[in-house]
Motif scaffolding. Structure first.
Motif, PDB file in Angstrom:
ATOM      1  N   VAL A  41     -14.032  54.242 -49.814  1.00 17.18           N
ATOM      2  CA  VAL A  41     -13.919  52.917 -50.424  1.00 17.18           C
ATOM      3  C   VAL A  41     -12.439  52.663 -50.733  1.00 17.18           C
ATOM      4  O   VAL A  41     -11.808  53.465 -51.428  1.00 17.18           O
ATOM      5  CB  VAL A  41     -14.745  52.822 -51.713  1.00 17.18           C
ATOM      6  N   GLY A  44      -9.467  48.985 -55.328  1.00 12.45           N
ATOM      7  CA  GLY A  44      -9.894  47.631 -55.668  1.00 12.45           C
ATOM      8  C   GLY A  44     -10.138  47.486 -57.148  1.00 12.45           C
ATOM      9  O   GLY A  44      -9.442  48.086 -57.967  1.00 12.45           O
ATOM     10  N   PRO A  51     -13.444  46.254 -53.006  1.00 12.08           N
ATOM     11  CA  PRO A  51     -12.121  46.438 -52.397  1.00 12.08           C
ATOM     12  C   PRO A  51     -11.278  45.174 -52.536  1.00 12.08           C
ATOM     13  O   PRO A  51     -11.781  44.059 -52.381  1.00 12.08           O
ATOM     14  CB  PRO A  51     -12.453  46.714 -50.928  1.00 12.08           C
ATOM     15  N   LEU A  75     -17.490  53.487 -47.843  1.00 14.61           N
ATOM     16  CA  LEU A  75     -17.557  52.057 -47.551  1.00 14.61           C
ATOM     17  C   LEU A  75     -18.746  51.796 -46.640  1.00 14.61           C
ATOM     18  O   LEU A  75     -18.967  52.518 -45.657  1.00 14.61           O
ATOM     19  CB  LEU A  75     -16.259  51.603 -46.873  1.00 14.61           C
ATOM     20  N   GLU A 228     -18.003  45.680 -48.662  1.00 20.92           N
ATOM     21  CA  GLU A 228     -16.755  44.950 -48.888  1.00 20.92           C
ATOM     22  C   GLU A 228     -17.058  43.588 -49.477  1.00 20.92           C
ATOM     23  O   GLU A 228     -18.037  42.949 -49.097  1.00 20.92           O
ATOM     24  CB  GLU A 228     -15.983  44.805 -47.585  1.00 20.92           C
TER      25      GLU A 228
END
Length: 228
Positions: A41, A44, A51, A75, A228
């Motif tokens: 990931v 973020g 993110p 992710l 995302e």
């Protein structure tokens, strides 16, 4: 010892296979190729894990969620998405054990925290035959040495909700608003809330609000994947 012997025999007769591509593997859950394609990931938001530029996304600044932080194994996409889909929709509850161990190795649990899971709606649980988040939470707790702190039945659905897939952020939030109820067993405890995927965080937020209302001290969301 008996369980280990039975598992060794099963592995001999039915060699373990990659959770993503199905190829035989020496060590679950991913083969070497799929493991190399997994994406961490990106940095973020410190709160929801989305993110981006960080340290706080606009959504969390506008309406802070009830959970403290989101931690994910990787992710969402590629082999990890394939593994999640196999666990969730492909009739592969057996993948919860290796995926839970994989997640435990990547996301340390807060010391002393109890483990709960986002409950699946009754209709979907009956149709699917199992609750993938509950199985994942069982495996995660076992692998992380928190088996004795696995709490079952303390968080439940107050009503059925429509699937979140295909809904926008605002629609997702409305869909799960007030959808959960928590019992008194969570009062005063630090909790790990387990789910398969965090997308907008709406489901995790609604579940965390119920846990907070029941007296939970903190809620850390742990998921296999962060979209995302």
């Amino acid at each position: 010892m008996l369980r280990a012997a039975v598992r060794a025999l099963l592995d001999l007769v039915y060699p373990p296979r990659c959770a993503a591509c199905g190829e035989p593997v020496a060590e679950e859950p991913f083969c070497e190729v799929c493991a190399g394609a997994l994406e961490p990931v990106p940095p973020g938001c410190d709160r929801c894990g989305a993110p981006g530029p960080g340290p706080a996304c606009g959504a969390c600044l506008a309406a802070p969620p009830a959970f403290d932080v989101v931690r994910a194994g990787g992710l969402f996409g590629g082999p990890l998405a394939d593994a999640v889909h196999a666990l969730k929709y492909g009739g592969r509850p057996d993948l919860a054990r290796p995926l839970g161990a994989w997640l435990a190795a990547r996301v340390p649990l807060p010391p002393g925290a109890a483990v709960v899971s986002v409950p699946l709606g009754r209709a979907r649980r009956i149709a699917r035959g199992y609750d993938q988040a509950a199985l994942l939470a069982d495996a995660l707790a076992r692998a992380a040495g928190a088996r004795g702190r696995r709490l079952r039945g303390v968080l439940r659905r107050a009503r059925e909700t429509a699937p979140q897939v295909g809904l926008g952020r605002a629609e997702r939030a409305r869909n799960v608003e007030g959808a959960f109820l928590a019992g008194p067993a969570v009062a005063g405890r630090d909790l790990v809330l387990v789910d398969d995927v965090v997308t907008t965080g709406a489901t995790a937020d609604a579940a965390a609000r119920a846990l907070r209302a029941a007296g939970a001290r903190s809620v850390t969301v742990v998921a296999l994947a962060r979209a995302e």
